[in-house]
Design an enzyme around this catalytic site. Structure first.
Site, PDB file in Angstrom:
ATOM      1  N   VAL A  33      12.747  -6.981  -1.831  1.00 39.75           N
ATOM      2  CA  VAL A  33      12.512  -7.080  -0.644  1.00 39.75           C
ATOM      3  C   VAL A  33      11.801  -5.873   0.113  1.00 39.75           C
ATOM      4  CG1 VAL A  33      14.154  -7.457   1.533  1.00 39.75           C
ATOM      5  CG2 VAL A  33      15.226  -7.567  -0.399  1.00 39.75           C
TER       6      VAL A  33
ATOM      7  N   ASP B 289      29.399 -13.492  -4.947  1.00 43.85           N
ATOM      8  CA  ASP B 289      29.140 -11.521  -4.870  1.00 43.85           C
ATOM      9  C   ASP B 289      29.184 -11.371  -3.976  1.00 43.85           C
ATOM     10  OD1 ASP B 289      27.598  -9.768  -6.890  1.00 43.85           O
ATOM     11  OD2 ASP B 289      25.977 -10.772  -5.911  1.00 43.85           O
TER      12      ASP B 289
ATOM     13  N   LYS C  13      30.046  -8.707  -2.438  1.00 47.43           N
ATOM     14  CA  LYS C  13      30.271  -6.744  -2.624  1.00 47.43           C
ATOM     15  C   LYS C  13      29.416  -6.459  -0.433  1.00 47.43           C
ATOM     16  CE  LYS C  13      25.405  -7.341  -5.158  1.00 47.43           C
ATOM     17  NZ  LYS C  13      25.420  -6.875  -6.209  1.00 47.43           N
ATOM     18  N   SER C  14      29.704  -5.157  -0.305  1.00 50.54           N
ATOM     19  CA  SER C  14      29.245  -4.503   0.428  1.00 50.54           C
ATOM     20  C   SER C  14      27.190  -4.565   0.546  1.00 50.54           C
ATOM     21  CB  SER C  14      29.079  -3.305   0.566  1.00 50.54           C
ATOM     22  OG  SER C  14      29.006  -2.567   0.210  1.00 50.54           O
TER      23      SER C  14
END
Length: 473
Positions: free
Chosen positions: A203, A314, A316-317
Site C-alpha cells: 500500500v 479475514d 483481523k486487527s
C-alpha cells in the site's frame, strides 16, 4: 439497457442488475447452455467443456443463477459486450441481445474479422482458470429491505449504509505511478510513499487533487498466482461497489491496465488497529474509551456485512483501519463471499483461506459461515483489551486466543487485570470483564454457541454507553 454500455465494454463491467435481467432470459429452459458452448478461446477451441457445464448446472440446486455465474467467470478475461451480443444473436437470442445493445445489427457489433483481431489483441494476460480449479466469486445480493437503511435519517438501533451500484473511477496505471512517486518503496516517514503491506499487496500513499489516497498494488506470490489474485481483485471491487457503510473502507477506484492490478481507497490517517495498539512510529496509546468506540465501529461494519449476507473471512486487527477521527473501517474484501441463497447458511470450500491466529475450528475444515467472522472478532477484542499481537512465537501460549484458558483456570496465576494493556488508562474492571466475557463467547469452539454479530454489537454498545456516562460525570 445501461446507456454507458458499448460493444467495447468489458463483460466484467456489466452491472449486477443487468446480469440478473439477462438471467431472466437465459436461465429458463437452460438457454444459457447455448451461450456457453459458443464461447471460444483465442485458438478457436471451446472455452468450457461438458464438465464445466455440469458444474454450472449444479449451481441451480444452490439457488444461484448459472447465467450470472457464467458472466462472472467469463468476465475475468478481457471479453467484451460485443462478443457476448454476437453469440446471443447467432443463437437467435435477440431479446437478450437487445437488452445489452438495442437496435444493433450483428455487423455493427463486430464483424467476424474484427472479432478475430480484437480477440487476439485484447485477450487478458491474466488467464481465466478453469471452473474446477478455483472458487467463483458469487454475485452480490439484491439489497434486503430490512437492512437498506437511510444514512441521512439516523435512528435508534439502525445502521447508516445502503446497497446499490456505485460509480468507481478507472485509473491509468501511469497516473497511479505519478501520484505515488513511481511507487516509492521508502516509508512515508523516510520521505517515500510506502504505507505498509496490505492484503495481497503493498500500500502506497498518493494525492489526487490534493486529497490523500491509499493505493494498493497487488502482487502475485508463490501461493497466490496471478489468476487467483485477479479473482480476489474483482471480488473486492464487486463487494465495495455494492455495499457502502460508514464502517467499511471507501474505495475510490481501480486500475487494470499494463497488466497491473491496483485498488485505490480513501486514506486512513491512523493506520490499522494492529499498528495503533502497538503504538507504531511513536503513536500514543489508545484510551479505554477510544478502544470501546473502535470495537463498536468494527462490530457495526461486520454486522452490516452479515445483514447483507456477506462473510468477510479475514477479520483481523490489521484489516480494521482508522480514519483521522479514529472511526473504524473494515478493509480487505478479496476473500469475502456472499452466502448461498442470500441466507446465513454454511458453505464449503476446498481452499482454506484466512489468517491462522484468527481462524475458527470450522474455517480450518473449509466451512464458510458468518460465525467464523464472529470467532475472528473475538480475537480482535482480546487484542483491544491487552494490546498484544494475535500471535507471538516467543509467547506461551503462542496464539492470543488461547490465553483465555489461563485466565479462566483457577490454578493459573494470570488474571484479567494482569492481562489488560498496561499502557491503557481510564479502564474499569467491570467494563473490561464484560468485553472479555463477550470475547470468550465469540471464541467458543462450537459455532452454534457463539453470538451473532447483532448480539455482539448490542453488548459492546452497552459498554460504550456506560463508559460515556462515567466519563461525563
Amino acid at each position: 439497457m445501461d446507456k454507458s454500455l458499448t460493444s467495447a465494454t468489458y463483460i466484467r463491467n456489466i452491472s449486477y442488475r443487468l446480469r440478473r435481467q439477462l438471467s431472466d432470459f437465459l436461465d429458463p429452459q437452460d438457454t444459457w447452455k447455448e451461450v456457453i458452448v459458443s464461447i471460444r478461446k483465442r485458438n478457436g477451441e471451446p472455452r468450457y467443456s461438458q464438465h464445466h457445464v455440469r458444474r454450472f448446472e449444479g449451481l441451480v440446486a444452490q439457488g444461484r443463477s448459472p447465467t450470472v455465474e457464467l458472466l462472472n467467470d467469463w468476465g475475468t478475461s478481457n471479453s467484451t459486450v460485443g462478443e457476448l451480443v454476437d453469440i446471443l444473436k447467432s443463437n437467435k437470442l435477440l431479446a437478450a441481445a437487445d437488452l445489452l445493445l438495442p437496435n444493433t445489427t450483428v455487423e455493427e457489433v463486430t464483424s467476424p474479422e474484427t472479432l478475430q483481431i480484437s480477440s487476439a489483441e485484447t485477450h487478458s494476460a491474466l488467464p481465466t482458470r478453469l471452473l474446477e480449479e478455483r472458487e467463483l466469486p458469487p454475485p452480490p445480493p439484491p439489497p434486503p429491505v430490512s437492512c437498506n437503511l437511510q444514512p441521512q435519517i439516523p435512528q435508534e438501533d439502525t445502521e447508516p449504509g445502503h446497497t446499490g451500484e456505485l460509480e468507481l473511477t478507472s485509473f491509468l496505471y501511469s497516473e497511479l505511478k505519478r501520484i505515488t512517486g513511481d511507487f516509492d518503496d521508502r516509508s512515508t516517514s523516510n520521505g517515500g510513499s510506502r504505507l505498509g503491506e496490505g492484503g495481497f499487496g503493498t500500500v502506497y500513499k498518493g494525492f489526487l487533487d490534493n486529497r490523500p489516497v491509499a493505493v494498493k498494488k497487488l502482487n502475485p506470490m508463490d501461493d497466490m498466482p496471478m489468476d487467483t489474485l485477479q479473482v480476489q481483485f474483482y471480488q473486492e471491487i464487486q463487494t465495495l461497489t455494492v455495499l457502502k457503510h460508514e464502517n467499511l473502507v471507501d474505495m475510490v477506484g481501480f486500475s487494470t491496465d499494463e497488466q497491473q492490478l491496483c485498488l485505490v481507497y480513501a486514506f486512513m490517517a491512523n493506520g490499522s488497529v494492529l499498528d495503533r495498539l502497538a503504538c507504531l512510529e511513536g503513536s500514543p496509546p489508545l484510551s479505554w474509551q477510544q478502544r470501546c468506540l473502535i470495537a463498536e465501529g468494527a462490530a457495526r461494519g461486520l454486522e452490516y456485512l452479515h445483514c447483507n449476507h456477506h462473510i468477510h473471512r479475514d477479520v483481523k486487527s490489521a484489516n480494521i483501519l482508522l480514519d483521522e477521527n479514529l472511526v473504524a473501517k473494515i478493509s480487505d474484501f478479496g476473500l469475502t463471499r456472499a452466502s448461498a441463497n442470500q441466507t446465513s447458511t454454511t458453505m464449503m470450500t476446498e481452499r482454506v483461506v484466512g489468517t491462522c491466529a484468527y481462524m475458527a475450528p470450522e474455517a480450518l475444515r473449509g466451512e464458510i459461515t458468518p460465525k467464523s467472522d464472529v470467532f475472528s472478532f473475538g480475537v480482535v477484542l482480546l487484542e483491544i483489551l491487552s494490546g498484544l499481537p494475535p500471535s507471538d512465537e516467543n509467547r506461551e501460549p503462542q496464539f492470543l486466543m488461547d490465553v483465555r484458558y489461563d485466565i479462566d483456570d483457577e490454578d493459573e496465576a494470570l488474571t484479567l487485570e494482569d492481562f489488560m494493556d498496561k499502557k491503557m488508562r481510564g479502564w474499569h474492571l467491570s467494563h473490561a470483564t464484560n468485553i472479555y466475557s463477550l470475547a470468550c463467547n465469540c471464541l467458543h469452539d462450537r459455532k452454534n454457541r457463539r453470538p451473532v454479530m447483532k448480539q455482539v454489537l448490542s453488548e459492546i454498545r452497552g459498554v460504550v454507553k456506560s463508559v460515556s456516562l462515567e466519563s461525563d460525570v
